[in-house]
Scaffold this motif. Structure first.
Motif, PDB file in Angstrom:
ATOM      1  N   UNK A  18      75.839-113.351 -72.787  1.00  0.00           N
ATOM      2  CA  UNK A  18      76.007-113.676 -74.141  1.00  0.00           C
ATOM      3  C   UNK A  18      75.709-115.336 -74.336  1.00  0.00           C
ATOM      4  N   UNK A  19      75.129-115.508 -75.621  1.00  0.00           N
ATOM      5  CA  UNK A  19      74.852-116.946 -75.766  1.00  0.00           C
ATOM      6  C   UNK A  19      76.106-117.912 -76.188  1.00  0.00           C
ATOM      7  N   UNK A  20      75.819-119.002 -75.592  1.00  0.00           N
ATOM      8  CA  UNK A  20      76.865-120.071 -75.774  1.00  0.00           C
ATOM      9  C   UNK A  20      76.252-121.501 -75.722  1.00  0.00           C
ATOM     10  N   UNK A  21      77.198-122.352 -76.085  1.00  0.00           N
ATOM     11  CA  UNK A  21      76.477-123.648 -76.021  1.00  0.00           C
ATOM     12  C   UNK A  21      75.980-124.071 -74.652  1.00  0.00           C
ATOM     13  N   UNK A  22      76.259-123.581 -73.680  1.00  0.00           N
ATOM     14  CA  UNK A  22      75.729-123.884 -72.095  1.00  0.00           C
ATOM     15  C   UNK A  22      74.572-123.009 -71.818  1.00  0.00           C
ATOM     16  N   UNK A  23      74.527-121.736 -72.628  1.00  0.00           N
ATOM     17  CA  UNK A  23      73.614-120.776 -72.195  1.00  0.00           C
ATOM     18  C   UNK A  23      72.183-121.586 -72.227  1.00  0.00           C
ATOM     19  N   UNK A  78      63.786-113.350 -78.848  1.00  0.00           N
ATOM     20  CA  UNK A  78      65.256-113.515 -78.995  1.00  0.00           C
ATOM     21  C   UNK A  78      65.657-114.003 -80.371  1.00  0.00           C
ATOM     22  N   UNK A  79      66.380-113.193 -80.986  1.00  0.00           N
ATOM     23  CA  UNK A  79      66.718-113.651 -82.366  1.00  0.00           C
ATOM     24  C   UNK A  79      68.195-114.343 -82.444  1.00  0.00           C
ATOM     25  N   UNK A  80      68.857-113.758 -81.511  1.00  0.00           N
ATOM     26  CA  UNK A  80      70.385-114.435 -81.500  1.00  0.00           C
ATOM     27  C   UNK A  80      70.781-114.557 -80.224  1.00  0.00           C
ATOM     28  N   UNK A 126      64.350-117.781 -80.220  1.00  0.00           N
ATOM     29  CA  UNK A 126      62.991-117.880 -80.217  1.00  0.00           C
ATOM     30  C   UNK A 126      62.446-117.879 -78.867  1.00  0.00           C
ATOM     31  N   UNK A 127      62.951-117.803 -78.004  1.00  0.00           N
ATOM     32  CA  UNK A 127      62.774-117.751 -76.590  1.00  0.00           C
ATOM     33  C   UNK A 127      62.068-116.159 -76.418  1.00  0.00           C
ATOM     34  N   UNK A 128      61.294-116.118 -75.345  1.00  0.00           N
ATOM     35  CA  UNK A 128      60.764-114.735 -75.042  1.00  0.00           C
ATOM     36  C   UNK A 128      61.571-114.271 -73.880  1.00  0.00           C
ATOM     37  N   UNK A 129      61.893-112.856 -74.237  1.00  0.00           N
ATOM     38  CA  UNK A 129      62.507-112.356 -73.120  1.00  0.00           C
ATOM     39  C   UNK A 129      61.750-111.048 -72.793  1.00  0.00           C
ATOM     40  N   UNK A 130      61.230-111.016 -71.172  1.00  0.00           N
ATOM     41  CA  UNK A 130      60.638-109.955 -70.851  1.00  0.00           C
ATOM     42  C   UNK A 130      61.697-108.986 -69.964  1.00  0.00           C
ATOM     43  N   UNK A 131      61.876-107.767 -70.526  1.00  0.00           N
ATOM     44  CA  UNK A 131      62.678-106.796 -70.054  1.00  0.00           C
ATOM     45  C   UNK A 131      61.908-105.923 -69.041  1.00  0.00           C
ATOM     46  N   UNK A 132      62.233-105.570 -67.985  1.00  0.00           N
ATOM     47  CA  UNK A 132      61.635-104.621 -67.051  1.00  0.00           C
ATOM     48  C   UNK A 132      62.369-103.315 -66.886  1.00  0.00           C
ATOM     49  N   UNK A 133      62.214-102.345 -67.386  1.00  0.00           N
ATOM     50  CA  UNK A 133      63.042-101.167 -67.451  1.00  0.00           C
ATOM     51  C   UNK A 133      62.705-100.031 -66.170  1.00  0.00           C
ATOM     52  N   UNK A 134      63.553 -99.516 -65.753  1.00  0.00           N
ATOM     53  CA  UNK A 134      63.213 -98.528 -64.627  1.00  0.00           C
ATOM     54  C   UNK A 134      63.793 -97.283 -65.063  1.00  0.00           C
ATOM     55  N   UNK A 135      63.052 -96.219 -65.748  1.00  0.00           N
ATOM     56  CA  UNK A 135      63.499 -95.119 -66.365  1.00  0.00           C
ATOM     57  C   UNK A 135      64.236 -94.226 -65.139  1.00  0.00           C
ATOM     58  N   UNK A 136      65.343 -93.563 -65.496  1.00  0.00           N
ATOM     59  CA  UNK A 136      66.056 -92.487 -64.382  1.00  0.00           C
ATOM     60  C   UNK A 136      65.248 -91.260 -64.630  1.00  0.00           C
ATOM     61  N   UNK A 137      65.293 -90.536 -63.355  1.00  0.00           N
ATOM     62  CA  UNK A 137      64.696 -88.954 -63.618  1.00  0.00           C
ATOM     63  C   UNK A 137      64.685 -88.402 -62.256  1.00  0.00           C
ATOM     64  N   UNK A 138      64.438 -87.280 -62.071  1.00  0.00           N
ATOM     65  CA  UNK A 138      64.365 -86.339 -61.011  1.00  0.00           C
ATOM     66  C   UNK A 138      63.433 -86.913 -59.832  1.00  0.00           C
ATOM     67  N   UNK A 139      64.080 -87.335 -58.524  1.00  0.00           N
ATOM     68  CA  UNK A 139      63.271 -87.651 -57.738  1.00  0.00           C
ATOM     69  C   UNK A 139      63.127 -89.138 -57.385  1.00  0.00           C
ATOM     70  N   UNK A 140      63.452 -89.911 -58.436  1.00  0.00           N
ATOM     71  CA  UNK A 140      63.346 -91.332 -58.606  1.00  0.00           C
ATOM     72  C   UNK A 140      64.415 -92.099 -57.765  1.00  0.00           C
ATOM     73  N   UNK A 141      64.210 -93.133 -57.064  1.00  0.00           N
ATOM     74  CA  UNK A 141      64.931 -93.917 -56.411  1.00  0.00           C
ATOM     75  C   UNK A 141      64.951 -95.218 -56.514  1.00  0.00           C
ATOM     76  N   UNK A 142      66.207 -95.932 -56.699  1.00  0.00           N
ATOM     77  CA  UNK A 142      66.176 -97.414 -56.815  1.00  0.00           C
ATOM     78  C   UNK A 142      67.075 -98.233 -55.743  1.00  0.00           C
TER      79      UNK A 142
END
Length: 137
Positions: free
Chosen positions: A25-30, A135-137, A35-51
């Motif tokens: 969550x954004x806060x005054x101390x965050x 980042x918009x908010x 306007x920042x850039x967020x890079x999200x790295x998503x690991x899809x779930x599925x049969x035979x996948x491990x993490x």
């Protein structure tokens, strides 16, 4: 730099203790601001996948934070626990990296792309999906 690494290490430790987190969550101390850039790295779930979440939280993301240095302003880790509808969760994990601008991300990542990709093989057999957002908010 030392204080930033300590702060990131504490953040990663807290995430590991919770074993689940949500987007910060954004806060005054965050450090996350509109306007920042967020890079999200998503690991899809599925049969035979491990993490290996333990490796991801305790080893991979701290490595990434160290390699990206001062250009990385914040990070967070999400552990998938469910879905908005019946059935399995769509993603096993999602990592989020925050930067002041896209060029900061690209410049910081370029020298370490191979190192980071090789480390991915140590915790998953999933090809991650990358989403770059403003980042918009």
């Amino acid at each position: 730099m030392k204080m930033k690494i300590i702060t990131l290490a504490i953040s990663v430790a807290l995430l590991a203790a919770c074993q689940q987190s949500s987007q910060p969550a954004q806060s005054p101390q965050s450090p996350i601001k509109k306007g920042m850039v967020k890079v999200s790295i998503l690991y899809p779930n599925g049969e035979g996948k491990h993490f290996d979440m333990d490796y991801y939280v305790k080893t991979h993301m701290p490595l990434v934070a160290t390699l990206l240095g001062d250009s990385l302003k914040a990070l967070s880790i999400d552990k998938g626990i469910g879905s908005g509808r019946p059935g399995p969760m769509p993603y096993l994990a999602i990592g989020h990296l925050y930067f002041e601008r896209l060029s900061a991300y690209e410049g910081a990542l370029a020298p370490y792309t191979d190192t980071i990709r090789k480390d991915i093989l140590k915790y998953t057999n999933i090809a991650p999906v990358i989403q770059i957002s403003e980042v918009l908010e």
